[in-house]
Structure formats: C-alpha cells, structure tokens
Design an enzyme around this catalytic site. Sequence first.
Site, short mmCIF file in Angstrom:
data_model
loop_
_atom_site.label_atom_id
_atom_site.label_comp_id
_atom_site.label_asym_id
_atom_site.label_seq_id
_atom_site.Cartn_x
_atom_site.Cartn_y
_atom_site.Cartn_z
CB CYS A 131 -4.96 -1.15 5.38
SG CYS A 131 -5.87 -0.20 6.62
CD GLU A 162 -5.51 -3.03 -4.50
OE1 GLU A 162 -5.84 -4.24 -4.38
OE2 GLU A 162 -4.75 -2.61 -5.40
CG ASN A 206 -0.43 -6.58 6.52
OD1 ASN A 206 -1.30 -5.76 6.24
ND2 ASN A 206 0.42 -6.39 7.50
CD GLN A 260 -1.21 -0.06 3.71
OE1 GLN A 260 -1.77 -1.14 3.88
NE2 GLN A 260 -1.42 0.98 4.50
CD GLU A 284 -3.45 -3.05 -8.64
OE1 GLU A 284 -3.05 -1.89 -8.43
OE2 GLU A 284 -4.08 -3.72 -7.84
CG HIS A 293 -3.83 -2.89 9.40
ND1 HIS A 293 -3.61 -2.05 8.34
CD2 HIS A 293 -3.23 -4.07 9.07
CE1 HIS A 293 -2.91 -2.69 7.41
NE2 HIS A 293 -2.67 -3.91 7.83
#
Length: 343
Positions: A155, A180, A310, A145, A214, A290
């Site tokens: 996140c 994202e 993560n 990120q 993406e 988070h």
Amino acid sequence: MKVSLFLGCVLLSILVAASGHTFDSKLDEDWKTWKSQHEKEYTKEEEIHRRKIWEDNLRYIKQHNLEYSMGKHTFTMGTNVFADLTNKEFSERMTGSLPFEAVKSTEEAIDEDIEFVEDKGNDDDLSKAPVDWRTKDAVTPNKKQGTTAIQCGSCWAFSATGAIEGQWKLKHGNLVSLSEQNLVDCDRNSYGCMFGKTTYAFEHVIWNGGIESEQSYPYTAVEGNCRFQRRNVAATIRSYRRVPANEAALERAVRDIGPISVAVATEPTSFQNYKQGIYYEQSSDKRITHSMLVVGYGTESNMNYWLVKNSWGTSWGDQGYVKIAKDRGNNCGIATYAFYPIV
C-alpha cells in the site's frame, strides 16, 4: 458416478460435523456465486474453514446494514473479495505501512508561499466548495495491490505513486501511471510486499533519479530483483513535505496542492467490509497500518468527508474509494501522517 457423488457428500458432512459448525443451507447458492465472482478455489478442508468465516462476516454485515437502515450508522457494508478472511488475516495481508515514528526524515519545508494553519475548528471559507482531483485528471484509475491468489502489503508504494502522479500532472500537464513494482523491487529501506513507508518511497525516487511508468515496469504483486532502467524514467521529484498533523492543514493541502499521501487506521472489521457512505467509527482503532491517497473532500447528508483512493481494487468499497468522516476528531487518524512530493 452417483456412488462417488454420494460418498463425496458424506465426506463433506463428516468434515463439517467434525468442525463443530453447521452451515446455513439457504446460503449455498450465495456462497457459490460469491466464489465464482471472486475466482475463489479451496481444498475441501479449507473450504469448510473459509465458508465459516464467510458466514460470520455475512451475519455481521447484515446486522450492520439493518442498523444502518435504522439510522445508527453512516455507511453500509458488503461482501467483497475479502469476505472469507478474518480481520486479523485481512490486516496482515492487505495493509503494510510501517510506523512513521521511525522515519529518518529528510523532508524539506519549502514552497513557503503555501501557508498552513493550526486546526481552529470549522473554516467556512475552505469547506464551502467540494474538491475532487479526479475531475482535473490528476488521479489515475483505481489499482490493486494483490490478487485473490497473491497478497502483497505494498500500500505504501501505491500511496506514493498516487501522490507523485498528481503532482507530475499538475506541473507538466500529463497524467502518467507510475510503477509501484519499481518501488517494491528497488526501495531498500522498505520491505517490498511486507511493509514500507511512503516517505522511504519518496526518498528512493529522489536519490535514484526518478521512477519508471507502469507500462515500462508492470506490477506483479511479488517482490523481485530491481530492474530499474534510467532511460525509462517517467517522473522525478526533488523533495517532499509533511503536512501539519491536523485536519484544517490537510484540507488546505488537498485544496491548494493536490492529492495527498496519508496513513490511516484500518483495523476495524467494518473497514474491511466497507461498501458505501461516510465511514465513521467512534471507537475506531488509531493504530496506523495502511497508506492511502486523499483526492478530495466534500459534504453529503450534512456530513463532511474525505474522498480517499485505496489500492484494493474496485470490488472493495465504492469502486475502490472510501469516504472517511471529516472534521470528526481525526477519524482513522487520517491527518496524522500526511505527505506530498515536490516536483
């Protein structure tokens, strides 16, 4: 040249003395190697400050790992890209989940054929076989990120795309890495690189008519103008659902549904420096800050764990993953706010 070098060394010595801190000369090469590995560059003044924090973190890590070798801990720590940050700096830069109490919920309780149960302790039928959705090609490669120069508290967006990616793959058969950046730029209920909610992200995808890939809308780690184009939609969802807030329900959801979006507490310095093993902190701070993605669960050394993806890159943790202790009092608050989209 020699005079300049001498004067530079003298200046550095004066600055170090003025800071009231003496560095460990035995760590000079380690410091240089770490900076090179993570592409760190500082001004002279900043280097003194960052070197001090790095040494403090290194001492903390070495002490923890020594105690691990004595059987006092269930996980190891290591110097990753965040080793020059205080825990406060780390939390401010690398987390970004808003409190879920403020969610204006539009979640739908559908898919009634999936029965959730209250947490009644160990369920042997559930826990016998491990689950790892990576083996079903329902999880995209680990993402990041932020960069060493640019940090983005997005996140929430990575957790949301991960959950949608999994459900899209399981229903349509193709795994697509979703954007994202599309969420960071366009979700007006969240706050881009500052903070947001996975539920807001789901709602945006629902009402916006989808999300780009993406490839068509690449990540920049900087909030910009919304550039969404409907012709580039790569996935859609029709609603989302919250998993009951207990570990038994989360286990059933991960087993029967797929990767699940969760929000966790990551305040302890040990989480910042996590490397391998099953993460468990008895006094773990339960402030949810988070968002991550549970992609499975299993057992290791007679301990149950959640396998969690993560969004801090592969240099953090175990190639970007963490095993969080499972069935141990909702460690890190992992089962408190769990959601999945419905494709």
